[in-house]
Enzyme design. Sequence first.
Site, PDB file in Angstrom:
ATOM      1  N   LYS A  15     -12.968  12.196   9.055  1.00 17.80           N
ATOM      2  CA  LYS A  15     -13.364  12.499   7.677  1.00 17.80           C
ATOM      3  C   LYS A  15     -14.486  13.528   7.632  1.00 17.80           C
ATOM      4  O   LYS A  15     -14.898  13.974   6.573  1.00 17.80           O
ATOM      5  CB  LYS A  15     -13.798  11.208   6.974  1.00 17.80           C
ATOM      6  N   ARG A  49       0.280   0.296  16.879  1.00 16.20           N
ATOM      7  CA  ARG A  49       1.743   0.350  16.764  1.00 16.20           C
ATOM      8  C   ARG A  49       2.343   1.301  17.783  1.00 16.20           C
ATOM      9  O   ARG A  49       3.539   1.266  18.036  1.00 16.20           O
ATOM     10  CB  ARG A  49       2.145   0.767  15.347  1.00 16.20           C
ATOM     11  N   ASP A  86      -8.331   0.664   7.177  1.00 18.04           N
ATOM     12  CA  ASP A  86      -7.277   0.500   8.171  1.00 18.04           C
ATOM     13  C   ASP A  86      -7.754   0.978   9.543  1.00 18.04           C
ATOM     14  O   ASP A  86      -7.742   0.233  10.531  1.00 18.04           O
ATOM     15  CB  ASP A  86      -6.035   1.302   7.712  1.00 18.04           C
ATOM     16  N   HIS A 134      -9.603   4.620  -1.492  1.00 19.60           N
ATOM     17  CA  HIS A 134      -8.737   4.701  -0.305  1.00 19.60           C
ATOM     18  C   HIS A 134      -9.475   5.469   0.790  1.00 19.60           C
ATOM     19  O   HIS A 134     -10.527   6.049   0.555  1.00 19.60           O
ATOM     20  CB  HIS A 134      -7.449   5.452  -0.651  1.00 19.60           C
ATOM     21  N   ASP A 154       0.855  -1.185   0.000  1.00 23.85           N
ATOM     22  CA  ASP A 154       0.000   0.000   0.000  1.00 23.85           C
ATOM     23  C   ASP A 154       0.898   1.245   0.000  1.00 23.85           C
ATOM     24  O   ASP A 154       1.845   1.326   0.778  1.00 23.85           O
ATOM     25  CB  ASP A 154      -0.867  -0.063   1.275  1.00 23.85           C
ATOM     26  N   HIS A 155       0.605   2.193  -0.861  1.00 25.04           N
ATOM     27  CA  HIS A 155       1.342   3.450  -0.932  1.00 25.04           C
ATOM     28  C   HIS A 155       2.862   3.308  -1.065  1.00 25.04           C
ATOM     29  O   HIS A 155       3.626   3.917  -0.299  1.00 25.04           O
ATOM     30  CB  HIS A 155       1.023   4.356   0.268  1.00 25.04           C
ATOM     31  N   ASN A 213     -10.161   0.263   0.624  1.00 26.98           N
ATOM     32  CA  ASN A 213      -9.131   0.138   1.654  1.00 26.98           C
ATOM     33  C   ASN A 213      -9.631   0.557   3.033  1.00 26.98           C
ATOM     34  O   ASN A 213     -10.227   1.623   3.182  1.00 26.98           O
ATOM     35  CB  ASN A 213      -7.938   1.045   1.319  1.00 26.98           C
TER      36      ASN A 213
HETATM   37 ZN    ZN Z   1      -4.392   5.293   0.911  1.00 28.05          ZN
END
Ligand code: ZN
Length: 383
Positions: A198, A317, A273, A228, A98-99, A271
């Site tokens: 968003k 993370r 995440d 995305h 990704d990216h 996508n």
């Molecule tokens: Zn993206």
Amino acid sequence: MPIVSLRPLLEASNKYKFAHGGFNVNAISQAEAVIGVHEMFRSAAILQAADLANGFMGGRKDFFNSTLEDKKIGAKRIADAIRKIGENSPIPIVIHLDHGKDFDSVKAAIDSGFSSVMIDGSHLPYEENVELTREVVKYAHARGVSVEGELGVLAGVEDHVFSENSTYTNPMKVCDFFKKTGVDCLAISYGTMHGPSKGKDVKLRKEIAIASMENLKHEGIFGALVSHGSSTVPQYIVEEINQLGGNIQNAFGIDINELRSVIPHGIGKINVDTDIRMAVTRNVREYFINNKDKQNSEAISEIWKLMNDKKEAFDPRYYLTPIMDTLVTGVEPNQDISDISNCIRKGVQEVVGSLIVNFGSVGYASKVEQVSLEQMIERYKKM
Ligand SMILES: [Zn+2]
């Protein structure tokens, strides 16, 4: 079942008008769970690792400073792990970068065993984006690996990808981009946004997807579009995190019905995440609150401390670095660490399961052609 490139999945989603989720993974247990849920729903699976996430998998806690060497180690580690987990799986599995930010990162991923890559040249002037993407396609297709490009700029933050303002994709240029670069699919900017904020009631500019696909059809060019920054940020999860002592404010995603409405218009990959990160965060908080003695566990108390130092954090993370070895190797040395790994697995199951259903990929695994990368090399030669 062998690892496949993204291409046969895109062909199936275009034909049957559904979308595959592209799910980001940052830990071995997460990869296990993503594959497990897809098997349960008989859907092909796309596991993706962002360029810098490969640095994290390479053992860099400060993954924002990852070098190419760190990324190589991480890319190899996650690709090997996914191959092993998927060895006897009944569903097709894609290992996608990704990216990818430059040719070297993409090459490192392909050489490490990724079956699909994204090259994100969206920040470049159009002709330079075309040039870079074309170079990547040449290297990738010669190895049977599929390529995703990006045209137009999404606002928001996602690992190293940051942009304050968005520029919608120009549908007039989409066709030209596919033609000049030979990409298999293209990420478009049409109202989605990276990150957890968003804004409320985002409306997607679906006419951008419609016009793009219409142009491609007229020219007889195959292409699928990628959405995305499409996390839905379920509000019940945000509320639960806050009830469990977290502090997540102004987190809004794309309404699931809005996403569903664009799928028939050529959006073949979506996508996600943030949603996974949120569900994992809720589970880990819940675990420590329901098992107070674990707040002082030698193996995992540091996780609870980190979570409370930064109540707004929802990226595992950040707070799971005390069990970094387990995240990147999958080895669980004691029960407490296994419990945290199960928090990850359950978070993935909840979010990914519901999205597979909503994106409509349930039961379509058998409609995805099993084309090996070697066979893809021959096919790409003829395209
Ligand atoms: Zn993206």
